[in-house]
Design a protein around this motif. Structure first.
Motif, PDB file in Angstrom:
ATOM      1  N   ALA A  17       0.817  -1.211   0.000  1.00 46.76           N
ATOM      2  CA  ALA A  17       0.000   0.000   0.000  1.00 46.76           C
ATOM      3  C   ALA A  17       0.853   1.264   0.000  1.00 46.76           C
ATOM      4  N   ALA A  18       2.169   1.100  -0.008  1.00 42.27           N
ATOM      5  CA  ALA A  18       3.064   2.264   0.041  1.00 42.27           C
ATOM      6  C   ALA A  18       2.895   3.124  -1.207  1.00 42.27           C
ATOM      7  N   PRO A  19       2.610   4.414  -1.072  1.00 47.12           N
ATOM      8  CA  PRO A  19       2.536   5.287  -2.241  1.00 47.12           C
ATOM      9  C   PRO A  19       3.866   5.278  -2.987  1.00 47.12           C
ATOM     10  N   PRO A  20       3.868   5.213  -4.321  1.00 45.05           N
ATOM     11  CA  PRO A  20       5.129   5.201  -5.073  1.00 45.05           C
ATOM     12  C   PRO A  20       6.040   6.379  -4.718  1.00 45.05           C
ATOM     13  N   ALA A  21       5.448   7.558  -4.519  1.00 46.02           N
ATOM     14  CA  ALA A  21       6.264   8.731  -4.183  1.00 46.02           C
ATOM     15  C   ALA A  21       6.973   8.538  -2.846  1.00 46.02           C
ATOM     16  N   PHE A  22       6.327   7.827  -1.920  1.00 42.78           N
ATOM     17  CA  PHE A  22       6.938   7.556  -0.620  1.00 42.78           C
ATOM     18  C   PHE A  22       8.167   6.662  -0.791  1.00 42.78           C
ATOM     19  N   ILE A  23       8.011   5.579  -1.551  1.00 44.50           N
ATOM     20  CA  ILE A  23       9.121   4.647  -1.776  1.00 44.50           C
ATOM     21  C   ILE A  23      10.244   5.326  -2.547  1.00 44.50           C
ATOM     22  N   LYS A  24       9.891   6.101  -3.556  1.00 45.14           N
ATOM     23  CA  LYS A  24      10.903   6.801  -4.351  1.00 45.14           C
ATOM     24  C   LYS A  24      11.680   7.792  -3.500  1.00 45.14           C
ATOM     25  N   GLY A  25      10.971   8.524  -2.648  1.00 47.85           N
ATOM     26  CA  GLY A  25      11.619   9.495  -1.771  1.00 47.85           C
ATOM     27  C   GLY A  25      12.546   8.831  -0.775  1.00 47.85           C
ATOM     28  N   LEU A  26      12.112   7.698  -0.226  1.00 42.80           N
ATOM     29  CA  LEU A  26      12.933   6.969   0.734  1.00 42.80           C
ATOM     30  C   LEU A  26      14.185   6.420   0.054  1.00 42.80           C
ATOM     31  N   ALA A  27      14.038   5.936  -1.167  1.00 43.13           N
ATOM     32  CA  ALA A  27      15.186   5.420  -1.908  1.00 43.13           C
ATOM     33  C   ALA A  27      16.210   6.524  -2.172  1.00 43.13           C
ATOM     34  N   GLN A  28      15.719   7.716  -2.490  1.00 43.81           N
ATOM     35  CA  GLN A  28      16.623   8.839  -2.728  1.00 43.81           C
ATOM     36  C   GLN A  28      17.349   9.241  -1.450  1.00 43.81           C
ATOM     37  N   GLU A  29      16.621   9.243  -0.326  1.00 45.44           N
ATOM     38  CA  GLU A  29      17.252   9.555   0.962  1.00 45.44           C
ATOM     39  C   GLU A  29      18.404   8.598   1.263  1.00 45.44           C
ATOM     40  N   LYS A  30      18.223   7.332   0.896  1.00 49.32           N
ATOM     41  CA  LYS A  30      19.193   6.304   1.227  1.00 49.32           C
ATOM     42  C   LYS A  30      20.172   6.011   0.086  1.00 49.32           C
ATOM     43  N   SER A  31      20.027   6.756  -1.021  1.00 49.44           N
ATOM     44  CA  SER A  31      20.870   6.551  -2.214  1.00 49.44           C
ATOM     45  C   SER A  31      20.797   5.116  -2.718  1.00 49.44           C
ATOM     46  N   ILE A  32      19.564   4.595  -2.772  1.00 47.21           N
ATOM     47  CA  ILE A  32      19.330   3.239  -3.274  1.00 47.21           C
ATOM     48  C   ILE A  32      18.722   3.338  -4.675  1.00 47.21           C
ATOM     49  N   ARG A  33      19.296   2.621  -5.615  1.00 44.24           N
ATOM     50  CA  ARG A  33      18.759   2.611  -6.972  1.00 44.24           C
ATOM     51  C   ARG A  33      17.639   1.575  -7.073  1.00 44.24           C
ATOM     52  N   LEU A  34      16.545   1.973  -7.690  1.00 44.88           N
ATOM     53  CA  LEU A  34      15.415   1.067  -7.890  1.00 44.88           C
ATOM     54  C   LEU A  34      15.131   0.953  -9.392  1.00 44.88           C
ATOM     55  N   ASP A  35      16.073   0.419 -10.120  1.00 49.53           N
ATOM     56  CA  ASP A  35      15.928   0.299 -11.577  1.00 49.53           C
ATOM     57  C   ASP A  35      14.754  -0.618 -11.915  1.00 49.53           C
ATOM     58  N   GLY A  36      13.890  -0.144 -12.786  1.00 48.01           N
ATOM     59  CA  GLY A  36      12.786  -0.962 -13.273  1.00 48.01           C
ATOM     60  C   GLY A  36      11.574  -1.024 -12.381  1.00 48.01           C
ATOM     61  N   VAL A  37      11.623  -0.370 -11.220  1.00 49.67           N
ATOM     62  CA  VAL A  37      10.496  -0.433 -10.284  1.00 49.67           C
ATOM     63  C   VAL A  37       9.371   0.517 -10.691  1.00 49.67           C
ATOM     64  N   PHE A  38       9.736   1.663 -11.286  1.00 47.38           N
ATOM     65  CA  PHE A  38       8.731   2.675 -11.612  1.00 47.38           C
ATOM     66  C   PHE A  38       8.616   2.868 -13.123  1.00 47.38           C
ATOM     67  N   SER A  39       7.398   3.152 -13.571  1.00 47.05           N
ATOM     68  CA  SER A  39       7.166   3.485 -14.970  1.00 47.05           C
ATOM     69  C   SER A  39       7.456   4.965 -15.184  1.00 47.05           C
ATOM     70  N   GLU A  40       7.345   5.421 -16.412  1.00 45.68           N
ATOM     71  CA  GLU A  40       7.648   6.822 -16.723  1.00 45.68           C
ATOM     72  C   GLU A  40       6.707   7.792 -16.019  1.00 45.68           C
ATOM     73  N   ASN A  41       5.489   7.354 -15.751  1.00 46.03           N
ATOM     74  CA  ASN A  41       4.536   8.255 -15.084  1.00 46.03           C
ATOM     75  C   ASN A  41       4.629   8.187 -13.556  1.00 46.03           C
ATOM     76  N   GLY A  42       5.622   7.431 -13.047  1.00 45.57           N
ATOM     77  CA  GLY A  42       5.856   7.391 -11.610  1.00 45.57           C
ATOM     78  C   GLY A  42       5.140   6.288 -10.867  1.00 45.57           C
ATOM     79  N   SER A  43       4.337   5.489 -11.558  1.00 42.73           N
ATOM     80  CA  SER A  43       3.642   4.385 -10.898  1.00 42.73           C
ATOM     81  C   SER A  43       4.537   3.149 -10.876  1.00 42.73           C
ATOM     82  N   TYR A  44       4.122   2.123 -10.142  1.00 44.29           N
ATOM     83  CA  TYR A  44       4.890   0.879 -10.113  1.00 44.29           C
ATOM     84  C   TYR A  44       4.789   0.180 -11.467  1.00 44.29           C
ATOM     85  N   ALA A  45       5.909  -0.394 -11.922  1.00 43.80           N
ATOM     86  CA  ALA A  45       5.962  -1.019 -13.246  1.00 43.80           C
ATOM     87  C   ALA A  45       6.036  -2.538 -13.113  1.00 43.80           C
TER      88      ALA A  45
END
Length: 328
Positions: A17-45
């Protein structure tokens, strides 16, 4: 139309149920790459169930500390409260919260519980946790998860279940874990009948003895089993939008929820992993209204069923039923 009816959700994966923006923001805070997790419009892919599981686990990988889970709990409950949800049960996995170590699990749990208490005070939404083992991680890890559940059973952790790939192993492989949870006083639910056919529900009921089945919609192919559900009062945690997004059924009008409900099966409505499936609980009910003509009385009936099937104490159940009746 259904906005005025309070809603009760019984099938919600916290990480899912985690909002994509929440996960993306947390990944950026931690400098974790999430290749392939998000589509171009920011949703989960993802496409299909197996890729969904991989995307889910990749997104979950950024959640590393109790504080991360506290923030996640708050974000998810804010999202739910906006949809008119007054009570929700979230599937929580010690696999992702401390690697099934009981001591570490307690720390994660305390953080989630504190966040949930804060949201109850602010928004009036009540959260209960259903500890969930991951089927494709195997029965040995499930036993460790069940120990975590048994050691923390109480006012907040009220249930135990199993999720993951339905095609991995057999329900009987996990009977020990379910017995452990049952002996600890936990209520039981099991994912079945989403991919494994009606027989997977029959097997889960026989070997695990849950009072609820997650999804369960493929029972529609077995009239004798449908009759059994009606007779025993087993409740289905139905997630129509999830089923359609993953291709279990091709369209809303082909989904069996209304056929099951009108036959007398106890059905409830949930979102499963809402941002993955581009849905909300309000959207689920709106589509059910559009497709099957569900009116406020049917929506109230379904949420009454959910309140009765909820893994909560009698006082909380009475409060939920009162809120449902007071809006009638």
């Amino acid at each position: 139309m259904t906005d005025d009816v309070p809603k009760i959700e019984l099938h919600l994966h916290l990480e899912g149920a985690a909002p994509p923006a929440f996960i993306k923001g947390l990944a950026q805070e931690k400098s974790i790459r999430l290749d392939g997790v998000f589509s171009e419009n920011g949703s989960y892919a993802f496409t299909g169930f197996e890729q969904f599981l991989r995307t889910y686990e990749a997104a979950t990988s950024v959640l590393k500390t109790p504080e991360d889970y506290a923030r996640l709990t708050r974000a998810v409950l804010e999202q739910s409260a906006e949809q008119g949800v007054i009570y929700t049960e979230a599937f929580l996995s010690p696999d992702f919260c401390g690697g099934r170590d009981v001591g570490a699990w307690r720390e994660y749990l305390a953080a989630m519980q504190e966040a949930a208490a804060g949201m109850r005070n602010e928004a009036g939404i009540v959260l209960r946790g259903v500890v969930t083992c991951i089927r494709h991680f195997g029965p040995e890890k499930a036993r460790e998860t069940a120990l975590c559940a048994a050691e923390t059973a109480g006012d907040f952790i009220t249930g135990f279940g199993i999720a993951g790939d339905e095609m991995a192993g057999k329900p009987a492989d996990f009977a020990y874990s379910f017995d452990m949870a049952r002996e600890a006083g936990l209520e039981l639910t099991a994912h079945a009948g989403e991919w494994g056919g009606a027989s997977s529900v029959r097997d889960a009921l026989r070997d695990l003895k849950p009072t609820r089945i997650g999804h369960g919609v493929q029972v529609i192919d077995d009239p004798v089993l449908v009759d059994h559900l009606i007779e025993t009062g087993v409740t289905l945690e139905v997630c129509p939008g999830s089923n359609i997004a993953l291709g279990v059924y091709p369209s809303w009008d082909k989904h069996p929820i209304e056929t099951l409900r009108s036959a007398g099966v106890r059905v409830t409505v949930s979102t499963d992993d809402p941002p993955f499936f581009h849905t909300t609980l309000r959207r689920e009910y709106d589509r059910l209204a559009d497709t099957f003509g569900w009116d406020d009385e049917i929506v109230r009936e379904v949420n009454r069923t959910a309140a009765q099937a909820a893994f909560c104490d009698p006082e909380t159940r009475a409060e939920l039923l009162l809120k449902l009746e007071s809006t009638a």
